[in-house]
Each structure stands twice: as C-alpha cells, then as structure tokens.
Design a protein around this motif. Structure first.
Motif: not given
Length: 204
Positions: A107-111, A116-118, A123-125
C-alpha cells in the motif's frame, strides 16, 4: 486500555484470550447471516488474523502491507510512535505474513492502483471459486456415472429375473409359460435359452 495492557504482558494475554473468541464468534454469526450467505464474495478485515489463529476460517487471505517506516509514520500521526512499536511487537513479521497470504498488496501507491488490485483480486477469487464449483459438479457426475455403470454391469452379469423378463421379449409367452410349467422351469430361463439359441427368430 492499550496503554494499560501493553505495559503488562499478563493483562494483554488475558485481554486477547477474551477478545479473540468473541471476534471469531461475531465473524461466524455474520457469515451465517442472510446478506453474507447470498453474496458471491464476503470480506472480513482482521488485523490480528494469523496471531489469533483464525486464518483457517477463510478461503483466501489478502495482506495489505507497507514498509515499516511508512506504517510507523502513518500510525504515529494517529496515536504515537510508542503505541506502534508495542502493537508491532505482538504481530508476526511481515515476511511470514506475506508467505502465508494468498494475495499481497504493498500500500504505497495511488488509490487508483489500489482499486485495480481489488478488482483483479476479486475477479481471481470469484473465478477460482466458480472453477472449483464446476470441478466438484464434474466429480459428482463421474461418481454417479461410475456407480450406474457398475450397477448395470452387475445386473447384466447376474441377470436377475426382472431383468431377464425385460431383456428377452416373450412373444410366445403362453407357449413358453406352459412349457416351463411342465418342466418346472422359470419362464424367463426358458425364454433366455430360446434367445441364446435363435434370437427369437420366427420359424426357429
């Protein structure tokens, strides 16, 4: 409370022994509720997941982490640096948490990158759960098919009376039944013998 229990290991252990089971009970009750059971995916935020030994109650574990200095500065702005050090000392090393998690986000990047990660993680889960569901159904189908084939083979080999009567059509049933009765034989057996010899061909 934090200031008091972090100063006394015995009190802190006692507090965790009280809180962890209560938290686990609340999570279980929520997971069994209608909103959770009807949802395709549910999420629980639990800071002490591994330390409380609750990871087995979840299908996937997502770790949101950051370098120590960043976590310390964020925490210090809320309650102070001493509190951060005390809390960190009760947690597993970040390297171990990473190794025991299914998904990890730094958690060092932009919202926007977090969003995008979420999205990708969800989608993967969900996709893996759907594949698992299909695999389970396929296995169940194969098991049922195998049982039916075994049962059919057993019936064909043993040829019980009801099966024999269905397999061999008694076109001349009166004659067969009369002849079988005279010779004290099962009509189905007589029909089977005729079938084996002639296949019930007319004039045979």
């Amino acid at each position: 409370i934090a200031e008091s229990v972090f100063a006394d290991e015995r009190q802190l252990t006692l507090l965790e022994d009280i809180l962890f089971p209560l938290v686990a009970g609340e999570i279980a009750a929520w997971q069994a509720s209608e909103p959770a059971t009807s949802a395709p995916l549910t999420v629980v935020e639990l800071p002490m997941l591994f330390e409380a030994g609750m990871e087995s109650g979840f299908d996937r574990v997502v770790l949101v982490t950051a370098p120590t200095e960043i976590r310390r500065s964020r925490h210090e702005g809320r309650v102070g640096i001493t509190d951060f050090e005390q809390r960190a000392s009760r947690q597993l090393p970040e390297s171990e948490k990473r190794a025991r998690s299914d998904f990890v986000y730094d958690n060092t990047s932009s919202p926007e990158e977090l969003d995008g990660f979420v999205a990708a993680t969800v989608a993967a889960i969900v996709g893996s759960e759907e594949r698992c569901w299909l695999l389970k159904r396929a296995v169940i189908f194969l098991v049922i098919l195998t049982v039916l084939l075994v049962a059919a083979a057993a019936v064909h080999i043993t040829k019980p009376d009801i099966y024999a009567r269905w397999l061999y059509p008694l076109d001349h049933s009166d004659l067969i039944i009369r002849s079988a009765g005279q010779n004290r034989l099962d009509p189905a057996l007589v029909a089977a013998m005729i079938f084996e010899e002639s296949g019930f061909e007319d004039g045979s």
